[in-house]
Design an enzyme around this catalytic site. Structure first.
Site, PDB file in Angstrom:
ATOM      1  N   ASP A  61     -28.406 -29.196   4.633  1.00  0.00           N
ATOM      2  CA  ASP A  61     -28.411 -27.953   3.840  1.00  0.00           C
ATOM      3  C   ASP A  61     -29.841 -27.529   3.527  1.00  0.00           C
ATOM      4  O   ASP A  61     -30.199 -26.356   3.660  1.00  0.00           O
ATOM      5  CB  ASP A  61     -27.715 -28.156   2.482  1.00  0.00           C
ATOM      6  N   THR A 141     -19.466 -27.983   3.953  1.00  0.00           N
ATOM      7  CA  THR A 141     -20.152 -29.288   3.847  1.00  0.00           C
ATOM      8  C   THR A 141     -19.172 -30.449   4.046  1.00  0.00           C
ATOM      9  O   THR A 141     -19.518 -31.469   4.627  1.00  0.00           O
ATOM     10  CB  THR A 141     -20.828 -29.420   2.466  1.00  0.00           C
TER      11      THR A 141
HETATM   12  N1  LIG Z   1     -13.011 -25.578  -5.744  1.00  0.00           N
HETATM   13  C1  LIG Z   1     -13.238 -24.746  -4.738  1.00  0.00           C
HETATM   14  N2  LIG Z   1     -12.388 -23.758  -4.479  1.00  0.00           N
HETATM   15  C2  LIG Z   1     -12.618 -22.914  -3.466  1.00  0.00           C
HETATM   16  N3  LIG Z   1     -13.681 -22.998  -2.640  1.00  0.00           N
HETATM   17  C3  LIG Z   1     -14.556 -23.946  -2.857  1.00  0.00           C
HETATM   18  C4  LIG Z   1     -14.395 -24.878  -3.920  1.00  0.00           C
HETATM   19  N4  LIG Z   1     -15.429 -25.716  -3.892  1.00  0.00           N
HETATM   20  C5  LIG Z   1     -16.208 -25.324  -2.875  1.00  0.00           C
HETATM   21  N5  LIG Z   1     -15.691 -24.250  -2.247  1.00  0.00           N
HETATM   22  C6  LIG Z   1     -16.250 -23.513  -1.128  1.00  0.00           C
HETATM   23  O1  LIG Z   1     -15.367 -23.340  -0.056  1.00  0.00           O
HETATM   24  C7  LIG Z   1     -16.147 -23.112   1.124  1.00  0.00           C
HETATM   25  C8  LIG Z   1     -15.617 -23.871   2.269  1.00  0.00           C
HETATM   26  O2  LIG Z   1     -14.361 -23.421   2.536  1.00  0.00           O
HETATM   27  P1  LIG Z   1     -13.504 -24.226   3.596  1.00  0.00           P
HETATM   28  O3  LIG Z   1     -12.819 -25.311   2.859  1.00  0.00           O
HETATM   29  O4  LIG Z   1     -12.594 -23.195   4.144  1.00  0.00           O
HETATM   30  O5  LIG Z   1     -14.455 -24.763   4.593  1.00  0.00           O
HETATM   31  C9  LIG Z   1     -17.509 -23.597   0.841  1.00  0.00           C
HETATM   32  O6  LIG Z   1     -18.368 -22.505   0.813  1.00  0.00           O
HETATM   33  C10 LIG Z   1     -17.389 -24.244  -0.494  1.00  0.00           C
HETATM   34  O7  LIG Z   1     -18.503 -24.042  -1.285  1.00  0.00           O
HETATM   35  P2  LIG Z   1     -19.836 -24.854  -0.975  1.00  0.00           P
HETATM   36  O8  LIG Z   1     -20.496 -24.048   0.125  1.00  0.00           O
HETATM   37  O9  LIG Z   1     -20.569 -24.802  -2.256  1.00  0.00           O
HETATM   38  O10 LIG Z   1     -19.407 -26.240  -0.528  1.00  0.00           O
END
Ligand SMILES: Nc1ncnc2c1ncn2[C@@H]1O[C@H](COP(=O)(O)O)[C@@H](O)[C@H]1OP(=O)(O)O
Ligand SMILES: [Mg+2]
Length: 367
Positions: A61, A141
């Protein structure tokens, strides 16, 4: 590359630069992933730390953010940046040294001496004025740590409007049909297939400029295979053929709600994929619908949707919230007043919105 396709476009230089930088950052992130992550989620101590919200942050990142913002700042010194990470996540000198080593290999413009400054360029408040680059350095991530899909997502807002979108997908093959396998990421009902995507060997980058179409090219080093091609959504409206893409993580998007929605529509194939790779898959016609329903109260970040929205819209698709409202990236770092994300090939949008509204109304009544 983007050069011949967008000759004469007013943002040609910006898009060419963004595709070049995101492609190098994607190769770097893939190498970091190969080195430190494996399918059992064992991650080297030096690479992972916990942010205050306990989400994993890796060297990837931070190195990707430093590389992309550092180089864009040199090219476009007047532009502002909104990006996810801050230099407070660089734990110590050792970690900073590791990031610098990666940058030395992948930067062509020598940003390696200013790691922390480059990362902190991304702290702008955003808004509706001027040129603002929006970056998620490693979107997905959790997928990155599972050695699966993740994405480097970069958009350019001009006066609040998303004009350019670039999605670097290091593990998503440029082949039109990514190899799918059965997956236990969620439980479907009988007759439903729950699938995920196998890592490809080349990876790909999607890019689009508003009004100029959407394109994809391979991240392979073989030049003859790296030619960009224009991409389009599929024209499907038949649910028996349709694929619905969603988060692998049920904590990010409710699998139970999306399951109810697709059952109303008659869709029987679910595809669990991390990150904005899902927007890419819809844009090249491999899925028809992407549904995202975080827990109520979760407020989306602009970097999680800006780039994907430009790519999918330019490929002929549609992105709205659950009520059918357009996503508005001009309110700052967040997307306020958005409940749920509904992205489709366009053709299915009205039917999908109707099913979404029905399920959400039931959810409120029962809830
Ligand atoms: N509790 C949460 N609810 C929804 N989305 C979240 C949550 N925590 C992190 N994310 C975000 O969901 C995105 C990933 O989605 P997916 O699961 O579809 O890959 C990431 O951008 C992530 O943020 P971050 O970038 O801070 O990790
Ligand atoms: Mg993200």
């Amino acid at each position: 590359m983007a050069r011949s396709l967008l000759a004469g476009h007013r943002l040609q230089h910006e898009l060419e630069s963004a595709v070049d930088i995101v492609s190098r950052a994607s190769r770097m992130a893939r190498e970091i992933q190969k080195r430190y992550c494996d399918a059992t989620q064992t991650v080297g101590d030096a690479t992972t730390l916990a942010k205050a919200d306990a989400s994993p942050v890796t060297i990837a990142d931070l190195a990707v953010q430093a590389l992309i913002l550092g180089e864009l700042h040199m090219l476009f010194p007047e532009d502002r940046f909104v990006a996810e990470e801050t230099s407070s996540s660089v734990q110590d000198e050792r970690m900073e040294g590791a990031i610098r080593t990666w940058l030395t290999q992948y930067s062509t413009r020598g940003v390696d001496e200013r790691v922390r400054d480059s990362i902190d360029l991304g702290s702008d408040a955003g808004g509706c004025r001027g040129r603002i680059w929006v970056l998620d350095p490693v979107d997905g991530t959790k997928g990155f740590l599972r050695n699966q899909q993740f994405c480097i997502a970069l958009a350019l807002l001009v006066d609040g409007l998303a004009e350019l979108g670039v999605l670097g997908c290091p593990n998503l093959s440029a082949a039109q049909e990514a190899e799918r396998i059965a997956s236990g990421y969620t439980e479907g009902i009988e007759g439903e297939k729950c699938l995920t995507i196998v890592n490809g060997t080349d990876g790909c980058v999607f890019f689009a400029a508003r009004g100029a179409g959407a394109y994809m090219q391979s991240l392979t080093d073989r030049r003859e295979q790296a030619l960009p091609q224009q991409i389009h959504v599929n024209a499907n409206t038949d649910p028996s053929w349709a694929v619905m893409a969603e988060s692998v993580e049920s904590g990010h998007s409710s699998h139970s709600l999306t399951g109810k929605m697709i059952r109303i529509l008659g869709i029987r194939q679910r595809l669990g994929v991390d990150s904005q790779c899902k927007y890419g898959l819809l844009s090249r016609g491999e899925a028809c619908v992407f549904l995202r329903f975080p827990r109520p109260g979760y407020v989306e970040n602009i970097w999680d949707h800006a780039a994907g929205t430009v790519v999918l819209t330019e490929a002929g698709g549609r992105v709205t919230d659950a009520l059918g409202g357009e996503l508005d990236f001009s309110h700052g770092r967040k997307l306020p007043n958005v409940r749920g994300i509904v992205a489709t090939n366009g053709h299915m949008h009205p039917a999908v919105l109707a099913a979404v509204k029905h399920v959400l109304a039931e959810d409120v009544t029962s809830g």
